[in-house]
Design an enzyme around this catalytic site. Structure first.
Site, PDB file in Angstrom:
ATOM      1  N   ASP A  59       0.832  -1.215   0.000  1.00 29.35           N
ATOM      2  CA  ASP A  59       0.000   0.000   0.000  1.00 29.35           C
ATOM      3  C   ASP A  59       0.870   1.270   0.000  1.00 29.35           C
ATOM      4  O   ASP A  59       0.345   2.383   0.023  1.00 29.35           O
ATOM      5  CB  ASP A  59      -1.005   0.009   1.169  1.00 29.35           C
ATOM      6  CG  ASP A  59      -0.350   0.021   2.535  1.00 29.35           C
ATOM      7  OD1 ASP A  59       0.684  -0.671   2.707  1.00 29.35           O
ATOM      8  OD2 ASP A  59      -0.859   0.707   3.439  1.00 29.35           O
ATOM      9  N   HIS A  60       2.194   1.099  -0.042  1.00 27.77           N
ATOM     10  CA  HIS A  60       3.110   2.243  -0.171  1.00 27.77           C
ATOM     11  C   HIS A  60       3.910   2.196  -1.472  1.00 27.77           C
ATOM     12  O   HIS A  60       4.557   3.173  -1.838  1.00 27.77           O
ATOM     13  CB  HIS A  60       4.076   2.292   1.027  1.00 27.77           C
ATOM     14  CG  HIS A  60       3.357   2.488   2.326  1.00 27.77           C
ATOM     15  ND1 HIS A  60       3.414   3.659   3.034  1.00 27.77           N
ATOM     16  CD2 HIS A  60       2.529   1.673   3.015  1.00 27.77           C
ATOM     17  CE1 HIS A  60       2.653   3.547   4.118  1.00 27.77           C
ATOM     18  NE2 HIS A  60       2.111   2.351   4.126  1.00 27.77           N
ATOM     19  N   HIS A 111       7.939  -0.944  12.484  1.00 37.73           N
ATOM     20  CA  HIS A 111       6.793  -1.404  11.683  1.00 37.73           C
ATOM     21  C   HIS A 111       7.271  -2.479  10.690  1.00 37.73           C
ATOM     22  O   HIS A 111       6.715  -3.567  10.608  1.00 37.73           O
ATOM     23  CB  HIS A 111       6.206  -0.195  10.958  1.00 37.73           C
ATOM     24  CG  HIS A 111       5.104  -0.509  10.012  1.00 37.73           C
ATOM     25  ND1 HIS A 111       3.864  -0.950  10.428  1.00 37.73           N
ATOM     26  CD2 HIS A 111       5.037  -0.441   8.649  1.00 37.73           C
ATOM     27  CE1 HIS A 111       3.088  -1.134   9.360  1.00 37.73           C
ATOM     28  NE2 HIS A 111       3.777  -0.830   8.271  1.00 37.73           N
TER      29      HIS A 111
HETATM   30 ZN   LIG Z   1       3.197  -0.469   6.237  1.00 41.05          ZN
END
Ligand SMILES: [Zn+2]
Length: 255
Positions: A59-60, A111
């Protein structure tokens, strides 16, 4: 003047777009999808100078291929990562210039292990920290340890209070509701929650935040304080910033 705008993507992602008023060029951060960026470039007639990537999650990075093929921008991203399409691999302490501004790379694992953040010093400074620091919360620990994430946030806390914080997700309301449980007595947080509820009703972003604000309201930035440690103790922790951080992060996962 440099402006920074969010392009909403997926459910709750923001692709941040930096644009200099006096030039037609833009830089985007973490284009998880290509289409919002293509639409923006077509709408404004701007050209895509560069793409910054913070970590390997789809999603990045999902829009990277298509944007590279169409516009051939510089692509700058983490050096310890498997992401295809990075031209300039960077890590802790590396510097580069874009849009007439200096950028510095901070390694911020937690993360993910490859997660980096981009700091551009100025008035104000800009921090693109993606899934490390959100308004009122921090990223989930998919690969790193609580110690790594705590260290990243501790470094952020040392930045200027007016540094603008560009997280990559609109998670603010859920984060602030957790913050109420983690640190019940915090009037600045309560005021902010009301403001953010109004903003979301109007479909406005609650980001960017600032470092000064996060230090006042974000329990993950406040684990050294008795008011946050007290709540963590009830979840089975001892009085210590590091342990409090780990306890809070695990508690938020269940919240
Ligand atoms: Zn992430």
């Amino acid at each position: 003047m440099l402006t920074v705008k969010p392009l909403p993507a997926f459910q709750d992602n923001y692709i941040w777009v930096m644009q200099q008023d006096n030039t037609g060029s833009v830089v985007v951060v973490d284009p998880g999808e290509a289409q919002p960026v293509i639409d923006y470039l077509e709408r404004t007639g701007a050209c895509l100078e560069a793409i910054l990537i913070t970590h390997h999650h789809q999603d990045h990075t999902g829009g990277l291929d298509e944007l590279k093929t169409r516009y051939s921008p510089r692509v700058i991203g983490p050096d310890n990562s498997s992401i295809a399409g990075i031209d300039e691999a960077v890590g802790e302490g590396d510097r580069f210039r874009l849009m007439g501004r200096h950028f510095e790379v901070m390694a911020t694992p937690g993360h993910t292990l490859d997660h980096i953040s981009f700091l551009s010093s100025g008035t104000p400074s800009l921090l693109f920290c993606a899934d490390t620091l959100f308004c009122g919360g921090c990223g989930r620990l998919f690969e790193g340890t609580p110690e790594q994430m705590h260290q990243a946030l501790t470094r952020f806390a040392e930045l200027d209070d007016d540094t603008l914080v560009f997280g990559a997700h609109e998670y603010t309301l859920a984060n602030l509701k957790f913050a109420q449980a983690a640190e019940p007595d915090n009037s600045a947080r309560d005021t902010l929650l009301e403001e953010c509820q109004k903003a979301r009703e109007l479909d406005r972003p609650t980001l960017p935040s600032t470092i000064g604000r996060e230090c006042l309201i974000n329990p993950f930035m406040r684990v050294h304080l008795e008011s946050v440690q007290r709540g963590a103790v009830e979840q089975g922790d001892t009085h210590d910033a590091q342990a409090t951080f780990a306890t809070l992060r695990a508690w938020k996962d269940r919240f």
